[in-house]
Design an enzyme around this catalytic site. Structure first.
Site, PDB file in Angstrom:
ATOM      1  N   GLU A  57      18.721  17.427  -5.340  1.00 31.98           N
ATOM      2  CA  GLU A  57      17.287  17.382  -5.649  1.00 31.98           C
ATOM      3  C   GLU A  57      16.736  18.784  -5.501  1.00 31.98           C
ATOM      4  OE1 GLU A  57      15.750  12.867  -4.614  1.00 31.98           O
ATOM      5  OE2 GLU A  57      15.650  14.360  -3.053  1.00 31.98           O
TER       6      GLU A  57
ATOM      7  N   TYR B  50      20.729   3.028  -6.849  1.00 31.82           N
ATOM      8  CA  TYR B  50      21.678   3.743  -7.703  1.00 31.82           C
ATOM      9  C   TYR B  50      22.561   2.774  -8.492  1.00 31.82           C
ATOM     10  CZ  TYR B  50      20.448   8.518  -7.306  1.00 31.82           C
ATOM     11  OH  TYR B  50      19.765   9.698  -7.474  1.00 31.82           O
TER      12      TYR B  50
ATOM     13  N   TYR C 194      30.283  12.966 -21.163  1.00 31.25           N
ATOM     14  CA  TYR C 194      31.010  13.918 -21.998  1.00 31.25           C
ATOM     15  C   TYR C 194      32.377  14.219 -21.420  1.00 31.25           C
ATOM     16  CZ  TYR C 194      28.699  17.381 -18.919  1.00 31.25           C
ATOM     17  OH  TYR C 194      28.229  18.082 -17.850  1.00 31.25           O
ATOM     18  N   LEU C 195      33.255  14.572 -22.347  1.00 29.89           N
ATOM     19  CA  LEU C 195      34.640  14.833 -21.973  1.00 29.89           C
ATOM     20  C   LEU C 195      34.969  16.250 -22.411  1.00 29.89           C
ATOM     21  CD1 LEU C 195      37.398  13.713 -20.991  1.00 29.89           C
ATOM     22  CD2 LEU C 195      37.826  13.001 -23.344  1.00 29.89           C
ATOM     23  N   LYS C 196      35.370  17.053 -21.468  1.00 32.08           N
ATOM     24  CA  LYS C 196      35.737  18.431 -21.807  1.00 32.08           C
ATOM     25  C   LYS C 196      37.175  18.442 -22.313  1.00 32.08           C
ATOM     26  CE  LYS C 196      32.706  20.579 -18.453  1.00 32.08           C
ATOM     27  NZ  LYS C 196      31.931  21.488 -19.277  1.00 32.08           N
TER      28      LYS C 196
ATOM     29  N   HIS D  23      24.305   5.405  -1.656  1.00 30.74           N
ATOM     30  CA  HIS D  23      24.395   5.645  -3.107  1.00 30.74           C
ATOM     31  C   HIS D  23      25.777   6.170  -3.526  1.00 30.74           C
ATOM     32  CE1 HIS D  23      20.227   4.929  -2.816  1.00 30.74           C
ATOM     33  NE2 HIS D  23      19.798   6.155  -2.669  1.00 30.74           N
TER      34      HIS D  23
ATOM     35  N   SER E 202       0.831  -1.211   0.000  1.00 32.31           N
ATOM     36  CA  SER E 202       0.000   0.000   0.000  1.00 32.31           C
ATOM     37  C   SER E 202       0.865   1.260   0.000  1.00 32.31           C
ATOM     38  CB  SER E 202      -0.879   0.001   1.254  1.00 32.31           C
ATOM     39  OG  SER E 202      -0.037  -0.131   2.403  1.00 32.31           O
TER      40      SER E 202
ATOM     41  N   ARG F  70      22.065  27.124  -4.317  1.00 31.03           N
ATOM     42  CA  ARG F  70      23.138  26.188  -4.645  1.00 31.03           C
ATOM     43  C   ARG F  70      23.758  25.553  -3.411  1.00 31.03           C
ATOM     44  NH1 ARG F  70      25.259  26.996 -10.058  1.00 31.03           N
ATOM     45  NH2 ARG F  70      23.759  28.301 -11.128  1.00 31.03           N
TER      46      ARG F  70
END
Ligand SMILES: NC(=O)C1=CN([C@@H]2O[C@H](COP(=O)(O)OP(=O)(O)OC[C@H]3O[C@@H](n4cnc5c(N)ncnc54)[C@H](OP(=O)(O)O)[C@@H]3O)[C@@H](O)[C@H]2O)C=CC1
Ligand SMILES: O=C1O[C@H](COP(=O)(O)O)[C@@H](O)[C@H](O)[C@H]1O
Length: 587
Positions: A312, A275, A479-481, A336, A109, A564
């Site tokens: 979050e 995770y 991604y790779l900078k 996680h 429930s 932030r």
């Protein structure tokens, strides 16, 4: 896709291991057995003479781990002592004896069951991953009929965005296999009644039983006792998926493990950390161990810091009662983030077998240096108004005690005291009610020694180092900078991304983590579940810190809802010569 004739050689060597059983389910049972039997003979794996389900690591499953020295799983006998049974699931069993899979969601429930577990089970059914004979039982105290359960579940089922055909039919077929039994969590009699109902639906077939404990932790042991004594399978395996929190500290976690092991063996316990079921986390090892370009760089020689970030954009509203007893360090970091850290930092395992991987992870956890209080920043969100809307403070929640010091944000610098990672800061940051929702792994590389293009970077040389980002969610990407010449006659360098954006490269829905983990538990694959020694090591790392924070009553730094986070997190990073990658502005 390989032809049927090419199946045994092509698919087996492919990483898409889950295509195998799935492919098989599309063939007749006989063809399927022949194909897989031929593969097993050819490769000599275990020499089993029937089709086996394959796990997510691509190996045929024996469904039994040798951890704890057990040759088979067990279910508890009436005297509470584990009794050895054959622990295997195979389609040939299912063909000859029509074996059944019964999944009982305890706490049906509740929020998690509705939001995640039933939808994941439906998705597995929709994609043909479940065996032909399966049933799902919901169990909780709430009084409900089968029909009411079905109505409740139907609200949260969805079909794959890219595969809507027969959606309504499939939902109907799935719901017909769902039943409900109301009972108390500590009543052996009520579980005995559940056993009778299960048997009735199993129709006399041999049966494997999976219990998913989607309930608060204070009732785990009661349920395990009752289920194991009164409702475990008598002729197949019995497994129990346990949801976190696995205790609050080393002592309570050990006590929980000890209590569970009165009724279950370690092999029957599947401690879930969802995770580990996320696509990008699963891909971390693939990226590292199947590409030549990454593994040689994967050490203190080339990596200057690693960042594990969870945020979050909503608070704990509705879950304040639970959350206040745990706080963000227990809720996110101790499980996680530390699990991702262990996967990230482990040595190459001997094989992809669960025990080989978990052996390497536990070594990392046991090599961690104690976390120093000065390397930790805690925060708590306060109320905030923006654009005419007001957002509550953590302590505005009526289920949170007034004056609570529970952190809703934490940042920490961790260090691994081994040869590969000595001196490299692993920075973790986790927070609720921040400006964005995201989870990512960021790897910042060292400066290029004697860089010829130094003067073409402008003033901020720090920004010119390479950074590898695995964006776990939302919008999965790797991604790779890199530094790149701006086209033109001059010589100016620019930061650019080599970007593998999943939605462009793989335009299909990514399965939810719970789907992968449920399927693994059904298949007996333990790789993505937490072994008890991993859990002990994770608690050994965090318990002293948590005790220090709590005994010293460290006041969290307040940060506005939607911001932030506390500025203390920047000072912490700066002290370790790190700049948080998610706040760089160019990511
Ligand atoms: N929700 C989430 O997103 C996540 C949850 N988890 C964990 O999963 C488990 C289940 O979570 P969730 O569904 O949110 O939990 P809920 O609080 O919704 O509880 C699940 C069910 O357990 C029963 N229950 C609740 N409180 C008690 C109590 N004090 N005593 C006895 N029974 C109780 C209720 O069923 P009834 O009254 O009908 O018996 C309830 O529907 C928890 O351990 C949680 O920590 C982990 C990760 C995420
Ligand atoms: O385990 C938990 O995870 C959720 C976040 O999970 P996600 O898959 O939505 O990222 C978190 O909200 C919750 O507090 C925590 O208990």
């Amino acid at each position: 896709m390989a032809s049927v004739l090419g199946f045994s050689s092509t698919i087996v060597t492919s990483y898409e291991s889950r295509n195998e059983p799935k492919l098989c389910t599309k063939f007749s049972a006989k063809t399927c057995s022949t194909l897989c039997f031929s593969w097993i003979n050819q490769h000599g794996k275990k020499g089993r003479k029937h089709f086996q389900l394959r796990s997510s690591n691509g190996h045929p499953l024996n469904a039994v781990s040798s951890h704890d020295g057990l040759a088979g799983s067990s279910l508890a006998k009436e005297d509470g002592q584990p009794q050895q049974i054959e622990d295997s699931f195979s389609f040939s069993d299912s063909e000859s004896t029509g074996s059944n899979l019964s999944i009982t969601v305890v706490g049906a429930s509740g929020d998690l069951a509705k939001k995640k577990i039933f939808p994941a089970l439906f998705a597995l059914f929709y994609e043909d991953w479940l065996p032909e004979n399966f049933i799902v039982f919901g169990y909780a105290r709430t009084k409900m009929t089968d029909e009411e359960l079905r109505n409740m579940i139907s609200q949260t089922l969805t079909c794959r965005i890219d595969k809507r055909a027969n959606c309504a039919d499939k939902m109907d077929q799935f719901l017909k296999r769902c039943f409900y039994h109301s009972g108390l969590y500590d009543s052996e009699d009520n579980f005995l009644d559940l056993d009778s109902k299960l048997k009735e639906r199993e129709g006399g077939r041999s049966s494997n039983r999976l219990f998913y404990l989607s309930i608060p932790p204070n009732i785990f042991v009661d349920v395990v006792r009752c289920a194991s004594l009164k409702a475990s399978s008598k002729n197949g395996w019995t497994r129990v998926i346990v949801e976190k929190p696995f205790g609050r500290d080393s002592e309570s976690s050990s006590e929980l493990t000890r209590s569970l092991k009165q009724y279950l063996t370690e092999d029957q316990i599947f401690r879930i950390d969802h995770y580990l079921g996320k696509e990008l986390v699963e891909n971390l090892s693939v990226l590292r161990f199947s590409n030549l370009v990454f593994e040689p760089l994967w050490s203190r020689n080339y990596i200057r810091n690693v960042q594990l970030i969870f945020s979050e954009d909503f608070g704990t509203e509705g879950r304040g009662g639970y959350f206040d007893n745990y706080g963000i360090i227990r809720d996110i970091m101790q499980n996680h983030l530390v699990q991702i850290l262990a996967l990230f930092a482990m040595e190459p395992p001997v094989s992809l077998d669960a025990e080989d991987i978990r052996n390497e992870k536990v070594k990392v956890l046991r090599s961690m240096k104690p976390i120093l209080l000065e390397d930790v920043v805690v925060g708590q969100y306060k109320g905030h108004s923006k654009g005419g809307k007001s957002y509550p403070a953590y302590i505005d929640d009526s289920t949170v005690p007034k004056g609570s010091l529970t952190p809703t944000f934490a940042a920490a610098a961790l260090f691994i005291g081994n040869a590969r990672w000595d001196g490299v800061p692993f920075l973790m940051k986790a927070g609720k009610a921040l400006h964005t929702k995201r989870a990512e792994i960021r790897v910042q590389f060292r400066h290029v020694p004697g860089n010829l293009y130094k003067r073409n970077f402008g003033t901020d040389l720090d920004k010119a180092t390479n950074e590898l980002v695995l964006r776990v969610q939302p919008d999965e990407a790797i991604y790779l900078k890199i530094n790149n010449k701006v086209p033109g006659l001059g010589m100016r360098l620019d930061r650019s991304d080599l970007n593998l954006l999943y939605r462009s490269r793989y335009p299909r829905e990514i399965p939810d983590a719970y789907e992968r983990l449920l399927l693994d538990a059904i298949e007996g694959e333990r790789r993505l579940f937490i072994r008890s020694d991993e859990l002990d090591a994770a608690w050994a790392l965090f318990t002293p810190l948590l005790k220090e924070i709590e005994s010293k009553k460290i006041a969290p730094e307040l940060y506005p809802y939607g911001s932030r986070g506390p500025v203390g997190a920047h000072y912490l990073a700066a002290r370790h010569n790190v700049r948080w990658g998610d706040l760089g502005g160019d990511d």
